[in-house]
Design a protein around this motif. Sequence first.
Motif, PDB file in Angstrom:
ATOM      1  N   GLN A  55       0.836  -1.200   0.000  1.00 56.67           N
ATOM      2  CA  GLN A  55       0.000   0.000   0.000  1.00 56.67           C
ATOM      3  C   GLN A  55       0.870   1.250   0.000  1.00 56.67           C
ATOM      4  N   LYS A  56       1.938   1.219   0.769  1.00 52.23           N
ATOM      5  CA  LYS A  56       2.837   2.371   0.835  1.00 52.23           C
ATOM      6  C   LYS A  56       3.457   2.641  -0.533  1.00 52.23           C
ATOM      7  N   GLU A  57       3.917   1.596  -1.200  1.00 50.40           N
ATOM      8  CA  GLU A  57       4.523   1.758  -2.523  1.00 50.40           C
ATOM      9  C   GLU A  57       3.508   2.314  -3.525  1.00 50.40           C
ATOM     10  N   ALA A  58       2.272   1.815  -3.464  1.00 50.48           N
ATOM     11  CA  ALA A  58       1.234   2.314  -4.367  1.00 50.48           C
ATOM     12  C   ALA A  58       0.950   3.790  -4.097  1.00 50.48           C
ATOM     13  N   LEU A  59       0.899   4.164  -2.835  1.00 45.93           N
ATOM     14  CA  LEU A  59       0.651   5.562  -2.487  1.00 45.93           C
ATOM     15  C   LEU A  59       1.818   6.460  -2.897  1.00 45.93           C
ATOM     16  N   GLU A  60       3.039   5.950  -2.796  1.00 53.02           N
ATOM     17  CA  GLU A  60       4.192   6.737  -3.226  1.00 53.02           C
ATOM     18  C   GLU A  60       4.166   6.965  -4.733  1.00 53.02           C
ATOM     19  N   LYS A  61       3.761   5.945  -5.503  1.00 54.18           N
ATOM     20  CA  LYS A  61       3.632   6.112  -6.954  1.00 54.18           C
ATOM     21  C   LYS A  61       2.548   7.133  -7.281  1.00 54.18           C
ATOM     22  N   GLU A  62       1.427   7.031  -6.567  1.00 48.86           N
ATOM     23  CA  GLU A  62       0.330   7.981  -6.784  1.00 48.86           C
ATOM     24  C   GLU A  62       0.771   9.398  -6.440  1.00 48.86           C
ATOM     25  N   LYS A  63       1.520   9.532  -5.365  1.00 51.53           N
ATOM     26  CA  LYS A  63       2.026  10.846  -4.958  1.00 51.53           C
ATOM     27  C   LYS A  63       2.953  11.415  -6.030  1.00 51.53           C
ATOM     28  N   ALA A  64       3.826  10.569  -6.594  1.00 55.63           N
ATOM     29  CA  ALA A  64       4.741  11.029  -7.642  1.00 55.63           C
ATOM     30  C   ALA A  64       3.955  11.481  -8.875  1.00 55.63           C
ATOM     31  N   ALA A  65       2.901  10.744  -9.234  1.00 54.96           N
ATOM     32  CA  ALA A  65       2.080  11.117 -10.386  1.00 54.96           C
ATOM     33  C   ALA A  65       1.373  12.446 -10.139  1.00 54.96           C
ATOM     34  N   ILE A  66       0.883  12.635  -8.935  1.00 55.09           N
ATOM     35  CA  ILE A  66       0.197  13.889  -8.593  1.00 55.09           C
ATOM     36  C   ILE A  66       1.192  15.047  -8.598  1.00 55.09           C
ATOM     37  N   GLN A  67       2.393  14.824  -8.089  1.00 55.10           N
ATOM     38  CA  GLN A  67       3.422  15.876  -8.093  1.00 55.10           C
ATOM     39  C   GLN A  67       3.757  16.273  -9.526  1.00 55.10           C
ATOM     40  N   LEU A  68       3.871  15.292 -10.420  1.00 50.89           N
ATOM     41  CA  LEU A  68       4.154  15.572 -11.820  1.00 50.89           C
ATOM     42  C   LEU A  68       3.030  16.380 -12.441  1.00 50.89           C
ATOM     43  N   GLU A  69       1.794  15.998 -12.125  1.00 52.09           N
ATOM     44  CA  GLU A  69       0.645  16.730 -12.655  1.00 52.09           C
ATOM     45  C   GLU A  69       0.628  18.165 -12.138  1.00 52.09           C
ATOM     46  N   ILE A  70       0.978  18.367 -10.870  1.00 52.35           N
ATOM     47  CA  ILE A  70       1.036  19.718 -10.307  1.00 52.35           C
ATOM     48  C   ILE A  70       2.083  20.551 -11.027  1.00 52.35           C
ATOM     49  N   GLU A  71       3.249  19.948 -11.271  1.00 54.76           N
ATOM     50  CA  GLU A  71       4.304  20.674 -11.979  1.00 54.76           C
ATOM     51  C   GLU A  71       3.859  21.046 -13.390  1.00 54.76           C
ATOM     52  N   MET A  72       3.170  20.101 -14.059  1.00 59.36           N
ATOM     53  CA  MET A  72       2.697  20.384 -15.413  1.00 59.36           C
ATOM     54  C   MET A  72       1.616  21.459 -15.414  1.00 59.36           C
ATOM     55  N   LEU A  73       0.756  21.459 -14.416  1.00 62.00           N
ATOM     56  CA  LEU A  73      -0.308  22.471 -14.348  1.00 62.00           C
ATOM     57  C   LEU A  73       0.239  23.863 -14.006  1.00 62.00           C
ATOM     58  N   ASN A  74       1.443  23.916 -13.479  1.00 64.69           N
ATOM     59  CA  ASN A  74       2.075  25.220 -13.240  1.00 64.69           C
ATOM     60  C   ASN A  74       2.655  25.806 -14.524  1.00 64.69           C
ATOM     61  N   ASN A  75       2.739  25.008 -15.580  1.00 66.29           N
ATOM     62  CA  ASN A  75       3.221  25.473 -16.881  1.00 66.29           C
ATOM     63  C   ASN A  75       2.036  26.019 -17.664  1.00 66.29           C
ATOM     64  N   GLU A  76       2.072  27.283 -18.014  1.00 65.71           N
ATOM     65  CA  GLU A  76       0.945  27.931 -18.678  1.00 65.71           C
ATOM     66  C   GLU A  76       0.672  27.344 -20.061  1.00 65.71           C
ATOM     67  N   ASP A  77       1.707  26.982 -20.797  1.00 66.79           N
ATOM     68  CA  ASP A  77       1.518  26.392 -22.125  1.00 66.79           C
ATOM     69  C   ASP A  77       0.775  25.056 -22.031  1.00 66.79           C
ATOM     70  N   TYR A  78       1.135  24.259 -21.041  1.00 69.25           N
ATOM     71  CA  TYR A  78       0.466  22.966 -20.864  1.00 69.25           C
ATOM     72  C   TYR A  78      -1.007  23.163 -20.518  1.00 69.25           C
ATOM     73  N   VAL A  79      -1.283  24.107 -19.632  1.00 68.36           N
ATOM     74  CA  VAL A  79      -2.674  24.354 -19.219  1.00 68.36           C
ATOM     75  C   VAL A  79      -3.497  24.818 -20.416  1.00 68.36           C
ATOM     76  N   THR A  80      -2.927  25.691 -21.224  1.00 64.61           N
ATOM     77  CA  THR A  80      -3.645  26.188 -22.411  1.00 64.61           C
ATOM     78  C   THR A  80      -3.917  25.052 -23.387  1.00 64.61           C
ATOM     79  N   ARG A  81      -2.902  24.238 -23.680  1.00 62.99           N
ATOM     80  CA  ARG A  81      -3.085  23.114 -24.599  1.00 62.99           C
ATOM     81  C   ARG A  81      -4.104  22.114 -24.042  1.00 62.99           C
TER      82      ARG A  81
END
Length: 104
Positions: A55-81
């Motif tokens: 469960q911990k490993e699954a949550l860590e993977k989910e956390k990494a995916a969410i962190q990546l999504e947050i970083e991408m959403l901070n990019n204005e070009d990505y949000v526009t596209r």
Amino acid sequence: MAAKKHKKKKRKLDFSKLRGVAYLMVSVVLLGLLVSDYYKTIETQKKEMAEVTAQKEALEKEKAAIQLEIEMLNNEDYVTRYARENYVFTKDGETVVILPQKNQ
């Protein structure tokens, strides 16, 4: 008469030895039960630990995916596209035409 007394004493000694052996056997059985219960508890805890680790490993993977999504959403070009692709977001002066999909 001395022989009779000797036989009676021997019977009492046999009974006390038998009682001692019975106590020893009961003690061994109880000790065996305690040890088996101990090992069952350890096995249960190992299984629970493996489940929690998974469960911990699954949550860590989910956390990494969410962190990546947050970083991408901070990019204005990505949000526009993303908005243009998923929500038919248009620029000023653009017209969007949605074509029906062909059934194959």
